[in-house]
Motif scaffolding. Structure first.
Motif, mmCIF file in Angstrom:
data_model
loop_
_atom_site.group_PDB
_atom_site.id
_atom_site.type_symbol
_atom_site.label_atom_id
_atom_site.label_comp_id
_atom_site.label_asym_id
_atom_site.label_seq_id
_atom_site.Cartn_x
_atom_site.Cartn_y
_atom_site.Cartn_z
ATOM 1 N N LEU A 179 2.236 -96.406 -60.456
ATOM 2 C CA LEU A 179 3.479 -95.746 -60.061
ATOM 3 C C LEU A 179 3.768 -94.560 -60.974
ATOM 4 O O LEU A 179 4.123 -93.464 -60.508
ATOM 5 C CB LEU A 179 4.632 -96.753 -60.115
ATOM 6 C CG LEU A 179 6.047 -96.204 -59.919
ATOM 7 C CD1 LEU A 179 6.218 -95.627 -58.522
ATOM 8 C CD2 LEU A 179 7.083 -97.288 -60.175
ATOM 9 N N LEU A 180 3.603 -94.750 -62.275
ATOM 10 C CA LEU A 180 3.873 -93.669 -63.224
ATOM 11 C C LEU A 180 2.844 -92.544 -63.083
ATOM 12 O O LEU A 180 3.175 -91.365 -63.257
ATOM 13 C CB LEU A 180 3.887 -94.212 -64.649
ATOM 14 C CG LEU A 180 4.921 -95.320 -64.921
ATOM 15 C CD1 LEU A 180 4.899 -95.729 -66.381
ATOM 16 C CD2 LEU A 180 6.319 -94.879 -64.511
ATOM 17 N N GLU A 181 1.608 -92.896 -62.764
ATOM 18 C CA GLU A 181 0.586 -91.877 -62.512
ATOM 19 C C GLU A 181 0.992 -91.002 -61.328
ATOM 20 O O GLU A 181 0.896 -89.768 -61.381
ATOM 21 C CB GLU A 181 -0.759 -92.548 -62.237
ATOM 22 C CG GLU A 181 -1.866 -91.610 -61.775
ATOM 23 C CD GLU A 181 -2.315 -90.637 -62.847
ATOM 24 O OE1 GLU A 181 -2.693 -89.501 -62.486
ATOM 25 O OE2 GLU A 181 -2.289 -90.997 -64.028
ATOM 26 N N GLN A 182 1.453 -91.630 -60.255
ATOM 27 C CA GLN A 182 1.904 -90.852 -59.102
ATOM 28 C C GLN A 182 3.102 -89.983 -59.456
ATOM 29 O O GLN A 182 3.204 -88.833 -59.010
ATOM 30 C CB GLN A 182 2.257 -91.781 -57.941
ATOM 31 C CG GLN A 182 1.065 -92.305 -57.172
ATOM 32 C CD GLN A 182 1.464 -92.913 -55.840
ATOM 33 O OE1 GLN A 182 2.630 -92.908 -55.452
ATOM 34 N NE2 GLN A 182 0.496 -93.449 -55.123
ATOM 35 N N ALA A 183 4.027 -90.510 -60.257
ATOM 36 C CA ALA A 183 5.205 -89.722 -60.642
ATOM 37 C C ALA A 183 4.789 -88.475 -61.411
ATOM 38 O O ALA A 183 5.324 -87.379 -61.186
ATOM 39 C CB ALA A 183 6.156 -90.577 -61.479
ATOM 40 N N ARG A 184 3.848 -88.610 -62.325
ATOM 41 C CA ARG A 184 3.373 -87.459 -63.094
ATOM 42 C C ARG A 184 2.725 -86.416 -62.175
ATOM 43 O O ARG A 184 2.977 -85.223 -62.301
ATOM 44 C CB ARG A 184 2.359 -87.917 -64.150
ATOM 45 C CG ARG A 184 2.967 -88.659 -65.330
ATOM 46 C CD ARG A 184 1.886 -89.262 -66.223
ATOM 47 N NE ARG A 184 1.003 -88.252 -66.790
ATOM 48 C CZ ARG A 184 1.177 -87.646 -67.964
ATOM 49 N NH1 ARG A 184 2.234 -87.951 -68.705
ATOM 50 N NH2 ARG A 184 0.317 -86.752 -68.408
ATOM 51 N N MET A 185 1.892 -86.875 -61.255
ATOM 52 C CA MET A 185 1.156 -85.942 -60.403
ATOM 53 C C MET A 185 2.045 -85.288 -59.350
ATOM 54 O O MET A 185 1.856 -84.125 -58.998
ATOM 55 C CB MET A 185 -0.001 -86.662 -59.714
ATOM 56 C CG MET A 185 -1.113 -87.101 -60.655
ATOM 57 S SD MET A 185 -1.955 -85.721 -61.465
ATOM 58 C CE MET A 185 -2.854 -84.996 -60.100
ATOM 59 N N GLN A 213 12.281 -93.518 -60.315
ATOM 60 C CA GLN A 213 13.057 -94.396 -59.428
ATOM 61 C C GLN A 213 12.998 -93.920 -57.984
ATOM 62 O O GLN A 213 12.946 -94.727 -57.052
ATOM 63 C CB GLN A 213 14.514 -94.458 -59.885
ATOM 64 C CG GLN A 213 14.715 -95.120 -61.234
ATOM 65 C CD GLN A 213 16.185 -95.251 -61.561
ATOM 66 O OE1 GLN A 213 16.820 -96.264 -61.266
ATOM 67 N NE2 GLN A 213 16.746 -94.224 -62.185
ATOM 68 N N GLN A 214 13.009 -92.612 -57.795
ATOM 69 C CA GLN A 214 12.946 -92.060 -56.446
ATOM 70 C C GLN A 214 11.567 -92.302 -55.838
ATOM 71 O O GLN A 214 11.447 -92.703 -54.673
ATOM 72 C CB GLN A 214 13.252 -90.563 -56.503
ATOM 73 C CG GLN A 214 13.447 -89.908 -55.154
ATOM 74 C CD GLN A 214 13.803 -88.437 -55.295
ATOM 75 O OE1 GLN A 214 13.849 -87.893 -56.391
ATOM 76 N NE2 GLN A 214 14.052 -87.790 -54.180
ATOM 77 N N LEU A 215 10.527 -92.082 -56.627
ATOM 78 C CA LEU A 215 9.172 -92.276 -56.117
ATOM 79 C C LEU A 215 8.916 -93.733 -55.768
ATOM 80 O O LEU A 215 8.230 -94.036 -54.787
ATOM 81 C CB LEU A 215 8.146 -91.804 -57.149
ATOM 82 C CG LEU A 215 6.686 -91.978 -56.733
ATOM 83 C CD1 LEU A 215 6.345 -91.057 -55.567
ATOM 84 C CD2 LEU A 215 5.745 -91.729 -57.894
ATOM 85 N N GLY A 223 3.294 -90.456 -48.504
ATOM 86 C CA GLY A 223 3.311 -89.145 -47.863
ATOM 87 C C GLY A 223 4.309 -88.204 -48.507
ATOM 88 O O GLY A 223 4.066 -86.995 -48.611
ATOM 89 N N THR A 224 5.441 -88.747 -48.962
ATOM 90 C CA THR A 224 6.411 -87.928 -49.683
ATOM 91 C C THR A 224 5.786 -87.386 -50.961
ATOM 92 O O THR A 224 6.043 -86.249 -51.365
ATOM 93 C CB THR A 224 7.665 -88.757 -50.013
ATOM 94 O OG1 THR A 224 8.239 -89.239 -48.801
ATOM 95 C CG2 THR A 224 8.691 -87.934 -50.765
ATOM 96 N N GLY A 225 4.937 -88.202 -51.595
ATOM 97 C CA GLY A 225 4.279 -87.770 -52.824
ATOM 98 C C GLY A 225 3.324 -86.614 -52.604
ATOM 99 O O GLY A 225 3.354 -85.620 -53.340
#
Length: 731
Positions: free
Chosen positions: A301-307, A313-315, A321-323
């Motif tokens: 989850l944190l990896e996706q947030a960084r990228m 919390q939102q991610l 797909g939002t990512g």
């Protein structure tokens, strides 16, 4: 005002608070600091060149809290920039009102970059990202004077900051939203305690004490969004007590509140998302309401947030797909590409023959039913994203006017050779970083490091998976159906080419589906299969990996056409001892745990077979295992939770027309006042499958009592159906 000394720490959170951008920093000395970041969000207005000046003068006369300048920008579809008006709001809190006033007064204008979440826009424009390691200077008023990141989202060896975690778990979900939880389990640093929900005053006071003493950075819950935090909010209201769920900050402490529940359809399936209950200064992650956490764990989850540059919390509550869309918008903004307010790129009209020719999807070679020995499986690594990058497929590169001589085989489309597309530029770092993570995982010295790198690469895998789907999604910011068709057409060509290369080297094709091949050859070795994979990768330009070598692999026949196998239903035992299963009951989310375990036990037993003959000899032993399980079921030795059926509602309870078990239970829950909406998962026990009274055929697990009994004959039938394919002697 004098600036404070520079501090170093991680960017923990970014949110809009009191009309300002608020940053939470976890310093390397252990402080949790809330700082206000100056930010003037911008949007753009387009109009025909002769009217730009008049439009700017008209807006200037409105005396809005913003500044106006003209600048050059282009849309994704334009090859050259044009003049547009840049509107810079005085502060984040005025952005929405400024845009609303201008859009109402200038309905003829085009608007760009207006519907982007402001905390994300701040991250895009500053180059910051969640968990960036930063150096920060701020004044005594807690306003940031300077902030810069020391690392990059592309860095594969970023370190996780020291985060204090508190887990909150309900022992059992209340059957009514008005009821308090019976028991709340609280875990910190591996130590757990159980809190009774009998006395609301005592429960709130104890949670208050724990929050103040432990001061967690992360509240990790199960059903926190739909059950736990809404009930805590009611308790706070009833008792008049406050809870320090938010940390104090310069903009004040907001009240505890949640978002709205919603149901939505994705890829033909109805989903339910509970309203988000997010916090300031802490993260609240609901494990039951987070796809990214469920699939890739906290580090994923944190990896996706960084990228993706989406706050954690939102991610956690967003689709993958939002990512990928966020990454595309980030790239576009930093390259000066305008993001239209309302996408207006309708699909061109095409006749039925064109649609049939152009949109064939992935290639599938249907296997014949049976058990096969000496089989290898080859899988293309992120095939469609790799094709998009390698062949330069992006909405603006398909059917460009400059390269009509570069056709895509199997379609009426062409691809651009002159400029690299936005989508390939976004995907390249994802593909490179995932490959690096897999390499680090395979050479990691400890199980903890292997798990960490595996979670991170798994998170990137999901971003890559949805990048293809969003390329053809009608509501995607950068979607175009023609680009989607080019990818699938090239995918078919690549899979066909891989098949032909394998056959040149003496392998026989058993099965192929989209991005995977199952091949057979007598006495093959792992080294030979790896050399084949290298040859295919070199000649196709798309990386393919050896998934493994099977001792045996079984494809199961279709119920309606016994001579044909179902391409997505198979089971096999690798030479390593690992079992791979697709499409059987143990892989289905609606299979009761008891039936899942029995089928898994059968597979584990049969996986000992080295070949077809040994498989046949193990069938009597497997049949005895089934009979023992049926006896335990008849003798009521199976715990009730192990018989629970879990189903996802495809519609709201009142919209069901047939009395299926799912409809019966959904309507029972609704009648009892339990919130039940389309997309939610419900749990039930089969009580009388053949009962003439529909309401007696199944009962919600939450309302099941000792007065009810389960239909053991119905469960026995389900168990036999699940095990029958495995116990059929292979020819």
């Amino acid at each position: 005002m004098a600036a404070s000394p520079e501090v170093r720490g991680w960017l923990f959170d970014v949110l809009l608070s009191g009309g300002e951008i608020l940053l939470w920093i976890l310093t390397d000395t252990g402080e949790r600091r809330a700082l206000v970041a100056p930010f003037r969000p911008r949007f753009y207005i387009g109009a025909p060149a002769p009217t730009i000046s008049r439009l700017q003068e008209k807006i200037a006369r409105m005396s809005l809290p913003c500044t106006l300048t003209t600048t050059e920008r282009r849309t994704l579809w334009e090859s050259a920039p044009r003049w547009v008006i840049e509107v810079s709001a005085s502060r984040p809190g005025t952005f929405s009102s400024v845009f609303t006033r201008i859009s109402r007064s200038c309905p003829e204008a085009e608007f760009f970059n207006v519907d982007i979440d402001l905390p994300r826009l701040f991250l895009y424009e500053t180059g910051l990202f969640p968990l960036a390691l930063c150096r920060v200077r701020a004044g005594e008023d807690q306003r940031i004077g300077e902030i810069r990141a020391e690392d990059s989202p592309a860095d594969p060896q970023w370190t996780l900051p020291p985060i204090r975690v508190m887990e909150l778990r309900l022992e059992e979900a209340p059957s009514s939203p008005a009821l308090l939880p019976k028991t709340l389990h609280v875990t910190v640093d591996g130590e757990s305690r159980s809190l009774s929900g009998d006395d609301p005053f005592d429960l709130v006071a104890t949670i208050d004490s724990l929050l103040r003493r432990e001061d967690p950075d992360l509240l990790l819950t199960d059903h926190g969004d739909d059950i736990l935090l809404p009930r805590l909010a009611r308790l706070i209201s009833r008792t008049g007590h406050t809870l320090p769920l938010h940390r104090p900050n310069p903009m004040g402490i907001g009240r505890l509140s949640g978002g709205r529940d919603r149901s939505f359809v994705s890829y033909g399936r109805t989903h339910f998302s509970a309203g988000a209950w997010t916090l300031s200064g802490r993260w609240h992650i609901d494990r039951s309401n987070s796809f990214a956490y469920a699939e890739a764990g906290l580090e994923g989850l944190l990896e996706q947030a960084r990228m993706t540059r989406i706050p954690v919390q939102q991610l956690a509550r967003s689709s993958t797909g939002t990512g990928i869309t966020s990454m595309q918008i980030d790239r576009a903004i930093n390259e000066g590409i305008l993001i239209p307010w309302r996408k207006s790129e309708p699909e061109e009209f095409r006749n039925a023959l064109d649609l049939l020719e152009g949109d064939k999807g992935g290639l599938v070679f249907i296997p014949r039913p049976g058990l096969y020995e000496s089989v290898c499986e080859l899988d293309f690594a992120s095939m469609y994203p790799a094709i998009m990058k390698t062949f330069n497929i992006s909405p603006e590169t398909v059917d460009c006017p400059c390269c009509p001589d570069n056709p895509v085989a199997g379609t009426n489309h062409t691809l651009c050779r002159r400029r690299e597309g936005l989508i390939p530029r976004v995907l390249a770092p994802l593909l490179e970083k995932r490959a690096r993570y897999k390499e680090l995982r395979d050479h990691a010295p400890t199980p903890e490091e292997r798990r960490s790198y595996d979670q991170r690469q798994g998170a990137l895998k999901w971003l890559l998976v949805v990048s293809f789907g969003y390329l053809g999604y009608k509501n995607a910011r950068f979607g175009k159906v023609a680009a989607h068709e080019c990818v699938t057409a090239l995918g078919r060509e690549v899979l066909l080419q891989a098949k032909e290369i394998a056959e040149e080297e003496g392998y026989s094709l058993l099965h192929g589906i989209v991005d995977s091949l199952w091949l057979s050859r007598e006495e093959m070795t792992e080294d030979e299969c790896r050399r084949l994979a290298e040859n295919i990768s070199t000649r196709t330009g798309i990386p393919i990996n050896l998934e493994g070598l099977y001792r045996w692999l079984r494809f199961f026949p279709s119920k309606s056409r016994p001579g044909v196998a179902v391409s997505t239903v198979y089971a096999g035992a690798f030479r390593s001892g690992k079992i791979k299963v697709r499409g059987l009951a143990c892989r289905r989310s609606d299979t009761p745990p008891f039936i899942r375990r029995v089928q898994e036990d059968l597979l584990a037993l049969l996986s000992r077979a080295q070949n077809r003959e040994e498989y046949r000899r193990l069938i009597p032993e497997a049949s005895l295992l089934l009979e023992e399980s049926l006896r335990a079921l008849r003798d009521s030795e199976i715990a009730l939770p192990d018989l629970v059926v879990t189903k996802r509602l495809s519609r709201d309870p009142q919209d069901y027309r047939k009395a299926s078990l799912t409809a019966i239970v959904a309507q029972e829950r609704l009648a009892r006042g339990i919130p039940t909406e389309a997309g939610q998962k419900i749990r039930y026990i089969i009580t009388g499958l053949s009962d003439p009274d529909p309401s007696s055929r199944a009962r919600a697990f939450e309302t099941f009592s000792p007065d009810h009994s389960c239909d053991r004959a119905a469960y026995a039938d389900l168990l036999r159906q699940a095990c029958a394919p495995l116990l059929e002697p292979p020819p």
